[in-house]
Design an enzyme around this catalytic site. Structure first.
Site, mmCIF file in Angstrom:
data_model
loop_
_atom_site.group_PDB
_atom_site.id
_atom_site.type_symbol
_atom_site.label_atom_id
_atom_site.label_comp_id
_atom_site.label_asym_id
_atom_site.label_seq_id
_atom_site.Cartn_x
_atom_site.Cartn_y
_atom_site.Cartn_z
ATOM 1 C CB CYS A 103 -6.973 -3.871 -8.081
ATOM 2 S SG CYS A 103 -7.656 -3.680 -6.458
ATOM 3 N NE ARG A 145 -1.294 -2.426 -0.334
ATOM 4 C CZ ARG A 145 -2.203 -1.808 0.442
ATOM 5 N NH1 ARG A 145 -3.052 -2.519 1.158
ATOM 6 N NH2 ARG A 145 -2.259 -0.496 0.494
ATOM 7 C CB SER A 197 4.657 7.071 -2.251
ATOM 8 O OG SER A 197 4.357 7.305 -3.611
ATOM 9 C CE LYS A 229 1.472 0.219 -11.456
ATOM 10 N NZ LYS A 229 0.889 -0.233 -10.201
ATOM 11 C CG ASP A 230 -2.087 3.141 -8.850
ATOM 12 O OD1 ASP A 230 -2.067 1.909 -9.046
ATOM 13 O OD2 ASP A 230 -1.161 3.750 -8.284
ATOM 14 N NE ARG A 253 4.916 -2.591 -3.033
ATOM 15 C CZ ARG A 253 3.973 -2.692 -3.950
ATOM 16 N NH1 ARG A 253 4.060 -3.627 -4.885
ATOM 17 N NH2 ARG A 253 2.948 -1.865 -3.974
ATOM 18 C CG LEU A 271 -5.742 -10.388 -6.784
ATOM 19 C CD1 LEU A 271 -7.257 -10.270 -6.837
ATOM 20 C CD2 LEU A 271 -5.330 -11.548 -5.895
ATOM 21 N NE ARG A 272 -0.785 -6.605 -13.716
ATOM 22 C CZ ARG A 272 0.543 -6.648 -13.739
ATOM 23 N NH1 ARG A 272 1.165 -7.475 -14.564
ATOM 24 N NH2 ARG A 272 1.266 -5.872 -12.944
ATOM 25 N NE ARG A 273 3.370 -6.448 -10.817
ATOM 26 C CZ ARG A 273 3.610 -5.269 -10.259
ATOM 27 N NH1 ARG A 273 3.468 -5.112 -8.940
ATOM 28 N NH2 ARG A 273 3.965 -4.243 -11.006
#
Length: 309
Positions: free
Chosen positions: A242, A149, A13, A83-84, A155, A130-132
């Site tokens: 996650c 996603r 990416s 964070k991943d 996005r 899910l956090r957001r």
């Protein structure tokens, strides 16, 4: 160091390649004469875009192929958005360096609206986190949440095409790609908490690889490492991944570390919060303390319901 090649495994990416090139530039500046080769790879998490990340088993999906390349010595180090990275690494791997953290906040991104509070009733907001989702529902129960996603440009393209009225992304990712101008407002601590280690870059290597460890040592930022260690310890103590809406943010001041944590329910917006301060030399202990306070405040029920669901 001698002029020898160091191979960096990375996802393909745009953001992952930026991060790998950033690490490569830092290494070249620190070790003149060092040759560096990028080894771009596509992970399972990159290939499967038609299902929520939580349903696929977690963010470790973005690491496995890179770790296989390390184990088979097709690469020497791997660069990740911290964070991943799962809170427990597989045997044989270690974090060789944590780079200085960028902006840890989330970004509210919209074509027509400046802030979350100005979205019309029933507006569509895209995020797969899910956090957001939990924090969005807590702030605006009327919103329609759309699973979204894909990489950052994908996005943004969906937002611009009208699939959503707004999306939530990480400020750091947008700024690293030169897209900071798309940030309409920041969703930031203390009212909104990021994912543990958001904004930090981690460099993974093989345990016992002294050469890579020596090359990476000058890139390591101890202050960032202490803060993200507290955040990851909180997540670890709650057995989080996650699939569970857990948020954590730690900052360091002259008096030590301060950590805030959150466990939420993405279905109804219930949030449980806790925070504490501790010594800079004991970030893991602070993470465990805040996790225990979250459990005492009722987070255990949310975690249990999520596990059963």
């Amino acid at each position: 160091m001698s002029a020898t090649t160091l191979r960096i495994a990375t996802r393909r990416s745009a953001l992952a390649l930026w991060q790998a090139e950033h690490v490569a530039a830092r290494l070249r500046a620190t070790h003149p004469g060092l040759a560096i080769e990028l080894v771009p790879m596509t992970t399972r998490g990159d290939r499967i875009l038609d299902r929520p990340l939580a349903a696929l088993g977690g963010k470790g999906l973005f690491l496995k192929e890179l770790e296989v390349a390390l184990a088979e010595q097709r690469a020497d180090i791997a660069v990740h958005s911290f964070k991943d990275v799962p809170v427990e690494l597989d045997a044989g791997f270690a974090i060789g360096a944590v780079l200085e953290r960028a902006d840890p906040a989330d970004a509210f991104v919209s074509v027509h609206f400046a802030r979350l509070d100005t979205l019309p009733h029933g507006a569509r907001v895209g995020t797969s986190s899910l956090r957001r989702q939990a924090q969005l529902r807590a702030r605006r129960a009327d919103l329609q949440l759309v699973d979204l996603r894909g990489n950052v440009p994908t996005r943004l393209a969906r937002l611009d095409a009208g699939a959503c009225d707004a999306i939530v992304l990480a400020c750091a990712g947008l700024e690293r790609l030169g897209l900071g101008g798309r940030i309409r407002s920041r969703l930031a601590p203390p009212h909104w908490l990021p994912a543990a280690a958001q904004g930090a870059i981690a460099v993974e290597c093989r345990v016992g690889d002294a050469r890579s460890a020596e090359l990476l040592a000058p890139l390591h930022d101890p202050a960032t490492a202490r803060c993200v260690a507290a955040e990851r310890a909180l997540t670890r103590h709650l057995h989080g991944n996650c699939q569970v809406p857990i948020a954590a943010y730690c900052f360091e001041s002259e008096t030590g570390l301060h950590l805030a944590g959150l466990v939420g329910d993405a279905a109804d917006g219930r949030l449980v919060r806790a925070e504490a301060s501790g010594a800079s030399e004991a970030p893991e202990a602070l993470g465990r303390r805040v996790a225990e306070r979250l459990l005492a405040a009722g987070a255990g029920e949310l975690l249990r319901l999520r596990a059963e669901g």
